[in-house]
Structures are given as structure tokens and as C-alpha cells.
Design an enzyme around this catalytic site. Structure first.
Site, PDB file in Angstrom:
ATOM      1  N   HIS A 182      -9.262  -5.577  11.429  1.00  0.00           N
ATOM      2  CA  HIS A 182      -9.962  -5.437  10.149  1.00  0.00           C
ATOM      3  C   HIS A 182     -11.339  -4.814  10.312  1.00  0.00           C
ATOM      4  CE1 HIS A 182      -6.806  -8.214   9.005  1.00  0.00           C
ATOM      5  NE2 HIS A 182      -7.159  -8.134   7.744  1.00  0.00           N
ATOM      6  N   GLU A 227       0.812  -1.222   0.000  1.00  0.00           N
ATOM      7  CA  GLU A 227       0.000   0.000   0.000  1.00  0.00           C
ATOM      8  C   GLU A 227       0.846   1.273   0.000  1.00  0.00           C
ATOM      9  OE1 GLU A 227      -2.613  -3.280   1.106  1.00  0.00           O
ATOM     10  OE2 GLU A 227      -0.629  -2.655   1.819  1.00  0.00           O
TER      11      GLU A 227
END
Length: 325
Positions: free
Chosen positions: A129, A60
Site C-alpha cells: 500500500h 477496479e
């Protein structure tokens, strides 16, 4: 109007913008060959090819940086994170480069980039998450933060975000991708920074955004049976925030409940609470109530998760509290 799933509305918005502007491209993990982790870019590789729909390694920080750098050569990238939890790996590029490059370059380099992907909890995905970072990004000058709650808003807001000359954080939800709704056809856009009254009411204002607003709708239906009329405002854009829409509603209903899927300390609801008590204190007939998740990491246990997340019962109880019922 046509009926689309949320994921289809996202794909249609990106596809339409890429057709009319060759500087727009999509980059991220599994966006091409796999049609997107949640099938939100289905068919785009076939239409635009690998030069404009790019699969990336699991890096990322790297592909966020490539996207920011490419804006300096005239591109308008859409960077997809499989989840905004993973954006933490690339947050240096978002905060220190995307949000600041226009100012640090003396206006020479605007940064027209969209970072998009899922936010918040999505069932039993556990603590790392299931995080909502809307208030984090909204706290950073230079970024705009958009959180749609339905397919029509998703399409209209995403098209506006892609056209915007500033970096936009566009936050979705895994649990909304299958939602269906009517979406206007044609070049349909929604301006950023404009809230929407989803339900007119007279007794109490409920402000929310994103998928958790569904709990407000359920609560309003329940409260209507008891003679309580709820006005529901969907912020749609967290930054810039439509303060005037909230103030106007509060001046009508005299009561405010804010529902947000976020930890309770220093969030969007806190900002709204401060602004309303600063600018509409004399109109309030009760203290403002805000509803958030528990002040803990998200649990994995389904029983604990149910207790951790706000729900319609929490909203009903908060409304009754400000109604002194």
C-alpha cells in the site's frame, strides 16, 4: 483567493466541472454515500445524485473498464481508486484500452477519462500500500500523468485534466488531503505539461513533485542559512514533462539534484538525468544527484520506514555534494 484543504480543492474542481458539463461523472469505491474514502467527494452525491456519483463494488478492473467504455458514448468519467496500489487490478484497462483506443480506432474514439487517487507511501501502510507508479504510467504512450503538491495546483490541474481529451492519471496522497493553501476563485485552470518554479535560486536546481517536495523546501531553508541558494522546480506534470523549465534552470545554476519518492531503477529522475546530460552537459559543474527510496519494498517498521523514505537531510547532503562542500 480562499483557503482550502487539498481534499476540498479536489472536490471543488470536480464539482465545478460537473456543473458545467453533464457528460462528466464520478465513479469509484465509497465516492457517494461515504463522501469518498478521504472525503474528497463530500457533498457531491447530494448535488448530482446517484446517476452521476456512483458507488462501485470492490472491482477496479470492472469499473475502470466501464469508465473507458463510457467515453465511447460521449462521457468524460472521473474514476477514483482508493489508492493507486489497487489500480494494479485494473491496469489492463488503463494500459491496453484507455491509452490505446484513440490510435487503434484510427482517431474515431478519443478517451477523455481521469483516473485519480492516492499514490506513494502514507505512513505505516506496509509494502503493498506504499508504492509510487508515476514512472510506470509515464512510460506508456497515450497517458498523461499529473502529480500536484498543493491545493491550488490540485484544483487547477484537475480541472484541466477533466477537460483534456486524452486519459490522465491524476495522482494525489493520503498525507496531503488535510494540507491547507490559498486557491484562486473562479474558473482557475493550470495547463498540463508546465512545471512551476516554487522557489528562485542561483546555486543549485532541485527538481521534485508530489508530497515529497516538502522535504526539498525544508532542505532549502536549512541550506539558505549556510549561504546556499536553491531553486526548486515542481514538475506538477510528469508526462508530458517540462524539460525546458529544467534545462533553463540548470543552465543558470549549473547543478542539479532530483528528489523523487520512487524506487531508484528506471524512474522519472533517471529520465531527467539522461535528458539534462544530453542537452546541457557543458553547463554542469558537478555530476547530477538523484534521491530516491531504498531499492526494497516499503517496510512497515517505523524505524525502517524512516530510513527507506528520502528526507530533507538527504537533500541537504546531495546539494552539498554537488557544491563540493
Amino acid at each position: 483567493m480562499k483557503t482550502l484543504q487539498f481534499r476540498q480543492a479536489i472536490a471543488e474542481a470536480m464539482t465545478e466541472e460537473m456543473r458545467q458539463d453533464e457528460t462528466v461523472y464520478l465513479m469509484g469505491e465509497e465516492v457517494a454515500e461515504y463522501n469518498g474514502a478521504y472525503k474528497a467527494s463530500k457533498g457531491m452525491l447530494d448535488e448530482f445524485g446517484p446517476d452521476r456519483v456512483l458507488d462501485t463494488p470492490i472491482s477496479e478492473l470492472g469499473f475502470a473498464g466501464i469508465g473507458v467504455g463510457s467515453t465511447m458514448t460521449g462521457n468524460r468519467p472521473i474514476i477514483e481508486f482508493m489508492t493507486f496500489n489497487f489500480a494494479l487490478v485494473g491496469i489492463d484497462q488503463i494500459i491496453n484500452n484507455a491509452a490505446k483506443i484513440r490510435q487503434m480506432s484510427g482517431g474515431q474514439f478519443p478517451c477523455p477519462i481521469v483516473f485519480r487517487g492516492p499514490t506513494g507511501s502514507a505512513g505505516q501502510l506496509a509494502a503493498t500500500h506504499s508504492q509510487a507508479f508515476e514512472s510506470w504510467y509515464a512510460n506508456c504512450p497515450g497517458l498523461k500523468v499529473v502529480v500536484p503538491s498543493n491545493p491550488a495546483d490540485a484544483k487547477g490541474l484537475l480541472k484541466s485534466s477533466i477537460r483534456d481529451n486524452d486519459p490522465v492519471i491524476f495522482m494525489e496522497s493520503e498525507q496531503m488531503y488535510g494540507d491547507k493553501g490559498e486557491v484562486p476563485e473562479g474558473d482557475f485552470t493550470i495547463p498540463l505539461g508546465v512545471a512551476d518554479i516554487k522557489r528562485e535560486g542561483s546555486d543549485v536546481t532541485i527538481v521534485s513533485f508530489g508530497k515529497i517536495i516538502k522535504e526539498a523546501y525544508k532542505a532549502a531553508d536549512e541550506l539558505e542559512k549556510e549561504g546556499v541558494s536553491c531553486e526548486i522546480i515542481d514538475l506538477r506534470t510528469v508526462k508530458p514533462l517540462d524539460y525546458e523549465a529544467v534545462l533553463k534552470s540548470v543552465k543558470k545554476t549549473n547543478r542539479l539534484v532530483i528528489l523523487e519518492e520512487a524506487w531508484p531503477f528506471g524512474n522519472v529522475a533517471t529520465e531527467i538525468t539522461f535528458h539534462v546530460q544530453s542537452h546541457a552537459f557543458d553547463y554542469l559543474d558537478a555530476p547530477i544527484e538523484k534521491i530516491n527510496t531504498a531499492d526494497t519494498p516499503a517496510p512497515y517498521s517505523p524505524v525502517l520506514l524512516e530510513q527507506w523514505l528520502p528526507n530533507s537531510t538527504d537533500v541537504v547532503n546531495a546539494v552539498k555534494k554537488v557544491m563540493y562542500k
